[in-house]
Every structure is written in C-alpha cells, then in structure tokens.
Design an enzyme around this catalytic site. Structure first.
Site, short mmCIF file in Angstrom:
data_model
loop_
_atom_site.label_atom_id
_atom_site.label_comp_id
_atom_site.label_asym_id
_atom_site.label_seq_id
_atom_site.Cartn_x
_atom_site.Cartn_y
_atom_site.Cartn_z
CG ASP A 56 -7.18 3.23 -1.01
OD1 ASP A 56 -7.73 2.13 -0.93
OD2 ASP A 56 -7.25 4.26 0.18
CE LYS B 254 -4.30 1.13 0.10
NZ LYS B 254 -5.52 0.28 -0.39
#
Ligand code: 2IT
Length: 444
Positions: free
Chosen positions: A164, A124
């Site tokens: 995201d 991430k």
C-alpha cells in the site's frame, strides 16, 4: 435497521476514529434501503457484526538505524472479516498511520474484495514508520523487524498482506524474505512479489490499469469514449503511474499531475519518457513533482492542488480525503464530467455529495481501485497452483473483473432518473456477498 442509532453506537465504541466513522457512515447510509427490504440481515445482526473487526493485532517494532540508535514504531494488522475468504489487504507505512486509518481501510477492503469476484476477506496492516529519507538498509531492517512480529498471524490461506502507500515491491521482498526464513516455507503468503519469485506479472500496474478500465466502462455506459479526454491525476505511487500509462495508451490527454509540492500542466499527451520519469521520481523517494516541470519544460504551479484545473476527468490517486468539497465545487464549476476515486476514500463525504448533486459521474475507490487487490487474488491462485500466467492472461482477467464490478454497480445503483449512483451500487453489491456468507456460516 436504525442507521442513526447504529452510527451513534459505532462512534461511541470507536472514539477518536473519524476515518473509520466516515467509511462506515458512507456504507450504512447507502445500504439502508436495501437492508430494510431484506429483514434477514436485521435478524442476524449483520450490520452490527460487520462494523466490528474480527480481531486487531498490535505490536512494537524495534530496529536499529544507521547511526546505531534504536528506534521504536507501532505495527498493526486489522483482520476485519474473513466470511468469504482469507483476510487480504495491503500494508501501509506512513507516519500518519493509526489504528483509525487501518480500521477504515480494512472495512473498505472487505467490500472491495467482495466486489472483485474472488474469494477474499478484508484486512489491512501497517505502521507509523516513515520510509522517507531512510537508507536502503534501514528500510530492510525495519521490514524484517515488522515481519518477525507479524509472521505468526498470517498464512497463504489465513491472511495475505500486500503493499500500500510506502510499501512497494522492495518492501514486500524484504518482508516476504523474512517470512520465508522464519516459517521455513515458500507460499503465497504475500502478494505484490517480484515477477521472478512468485509475483503476478501485471501487479504493479493493476490498480491504475483497472481504474482506467473502470473509467472506460463508465464512459461507455454514458455513450462516451476516453479518446481525447483531458485528465488530472494526483499521487506518486504505482497507482498514479499505472493510470497515466493506460489512459495515455488509450488516447487520453493526461494534462495535470500533482504531488505534495504542487502540480504540473502537460501541453501535449504524455510521452513514454515522461511516463518513465514518473517512476524515477517515485523511486527517488522525494515525493516532489517540480523536477518533472524542470526536465520537460512544462508549467509548475507550487503549493496548489490539481483539482483547480479544468479537465474532463479527475482521478485522485494519492491519499484519503485528498479532494474536499471546495475542490469538488471548483471541478463542477469547470464542467468536469467524471471523478473517479482511485485512492482509498480519496474524497470527503461533502465532496461526494456535491458531485452527485451536480450529476457528475462519480466512482468510489472500492470499485475503481479493486483491480489492484483483484490481481493480488490472481497471484494467490497462481501461487497455490504453482503456475504462472502471461501478462495478457492477467490483463484479460483484470478486464473481466472491472466489467463485473461495473455491471454490479449499475445493477444496484441505477436511480429512477437514470443517474448511476456508483457508491450505492458498489456498497450494496459488496455487502450482499459478505452478509449472505455470514448467514450461511452461522454464528460462531
Ligand atoms: O488498497 C488496496 O486494495 C491495496 N492496497 C491492495 C491490497 C492487496 O492485497 O493487493
């Protein structure tokens, strides 16, 4: 394994990181029994290795705003675990982003990606950059500056970022464009690309669609159907829109939609105009739901959360910890049947415990929202093979993935009294694949 001791060690080693600790605690507490029955995991110190990211990259991002002033943000990529495939996971641009945020998300992503059936490790990235109120050119300059730092660390078979919160098709385009320029190559190094330049046709809808397919699977397992069920949805991105679109198409009544400013109550199932307007609101970058109420003449409740309204199914689609214990108690008091977390770690630990205690059907985000990264995995396959699939083909594969995730949750989460603990099921199923791969690959 001694979970208490392990968690104390994780807390000591990662001070001031409550989100990461929350994510790790949930996993360790639910896999404890399984790990105890399989001593090989202890022998290879799998848990101790899994809670430690492979590596963390942090960098300075500097960019010039429209007034000529130089701005500085912090950028990160957490490469958490690549035992089963290249690191894979989104990039978040939001002022709240810290290393804690990205460690919790990278850890969750490792288990989620394992569940998708595809060979993807967990990672991430992101920045504390706030896209709200920025001009188109400022967004582009920031994305380019971010990628000039990140590009040496990523690659189609190494680490494949995507979107995201705060990063959609536009931002992926600017970042991918810069990568392409710097690396002199056109590969599947990012997913969430536009359909005309290597993207998968269904990627924008995939997380929300997959979430609703998962809701459908859970309902089926409990001899119910989605038709006529009332639903509340929070959030402003692709996820909330995809969920509202698919739920409406399948005959559900999306009753409540919320934003940071409050929530609206629809009187009837949503129309195509209303679904389209959700997209318009999102692209306005204002993050308010009130204009929806003004436009369609429905009730707006200012400053309150969606969870206070009586519905059959609640779907948090916005942010971590957006549904707390008080919200859970209110939903339970109103007779909610199911809470399906579509945001990452959308519910607090207390909320999950309250829902499970009341035998409300509860799905964790890492199972229910895995369709998003799952379709990203399909995009990687298409890019590697230089091919494109139709929307129908992608949708069929998404269905298969959500079915498989549901089956695995039932396999490892069904309790003696028949209640399906989807959190436990998802964590054990996600764990086994990564843990066994780590053993097969040796200590290196
Ligand atoms: O949380 C997630 O799974 C995502 N933001 C999507 C990640 C991806 O690589 O598509």
């Amino acid at each position: 394994m001694n979970v208490k001791q392990l968690l104390a060690d994780v807390e000591a080693k990662n001070p001031g990181e409550p989100l990461f600790l929350q994510a790790v605690t949930e996993v360790l507490e639910t896999i404890e029994e399984y790990v105890a029955k399989n001593p090989k995991y202890d022998k290879y110190s799998i848990i101790e290795r899994m809670v430690e990211p492979d590596r963390i990259i942090q960098f300075r991002v500097e960019w010039v705003d429209d007034n000529g002033k130089v701005n500085v943000n912090r950028g990160y990529r957490v490469q958490f675990n690549n035992a089963i495939g290249p690191y894979k996971g989104g990039i978040r641009f939001h002022p709240s982003v810290t290393l804690d945020t990205l460690k919790f998300l990278g850890f969750e992503q490792t288990f989620k990606n394992s569940l998708t059936t595809l060979p993807m490790g967990g990672g991430k990235g992101g920045s504390d950059f706030n896209p709200q109120g920025k001009s188109e050119n400022e967004i582009m300059r920031f994305c380019q500056a971010f990628m000039t730092e990140l590009y040496t660390y990523i690659g189609a078979d190494k680490d494949v970022p995507a979107g995201d919160i705060g990063v959609g098709g536009r931002e992926v385009g600017y970042m991918y464009g810069m990568y392409k320029k710097l690396a002199r190559e056109n590969t599947g190094v990012m997913t969430g690309k536009g359909a005309g330049w290597g993207g998968s046709i269904l990627r924008p809808e995939a997380t929300g669609f997959g979430g609703v397919y998962f809701v459908n699977n859970m309902l089926k397992a409990h001899n119910m159907t989605i038709e006529g069920k009332s639903i509340s949805i929070s959030g402003f991105g692709n996820v909330a829109w995809g969920a509202a679109t698919k739920a409406t198409e399948l005959g559900a009544f999306v009753k409540v939609i919320s934003g940071p400013d409050g929530y609206i109550i629809n009187e009837k199932p949503m129309t195509q105009d209303q679904l389209d307007y959700m997209l318009e609101l999102r692209s306005s970058n204002n993050n308010v739901i009130k204009p929806y109420a003004d436009k369609f003449g429905v009730k707006f409740v200012a400053g309150k959360k969606a969870w206070e309204v009586k519905v059959d199914i609640a779907m948090p689609c916005a942010f971590q910890n957006e549904l707390n214990a008080d919200d859970a108690k209110q939903l339970i008091a109103n007779g909610v049947t199911m809470v399906c977390e579509v945001s990452n770690m959308g519910c607090t630990a207390d909320a999950i415990h309250a829902l499970q205690h009341a035998k409300v059907i509860f799905a964790p985000g890492k199972a229910a929202n895995a369709g998003g990264v799952g379709v990203s995995g399909l995009e990687m396959s298409q890019n590697a093979g230089h091919i494109s699939w139709t929307g129908e083909e992608v949708d069929a594969k998404l269905h298969q993935m959500m079915d498989s995730i549901h089956e695995n949750c039932v396999k490892y989460g069904k309790q003696e009294d028949g209640y399906i603990n989807y959190v436990k099921g998802a964590n054990i199923a996600g764990f086994i694949k990564v843990a066994d791969a780590m053993i097969d690959l040796g200590v290196c």
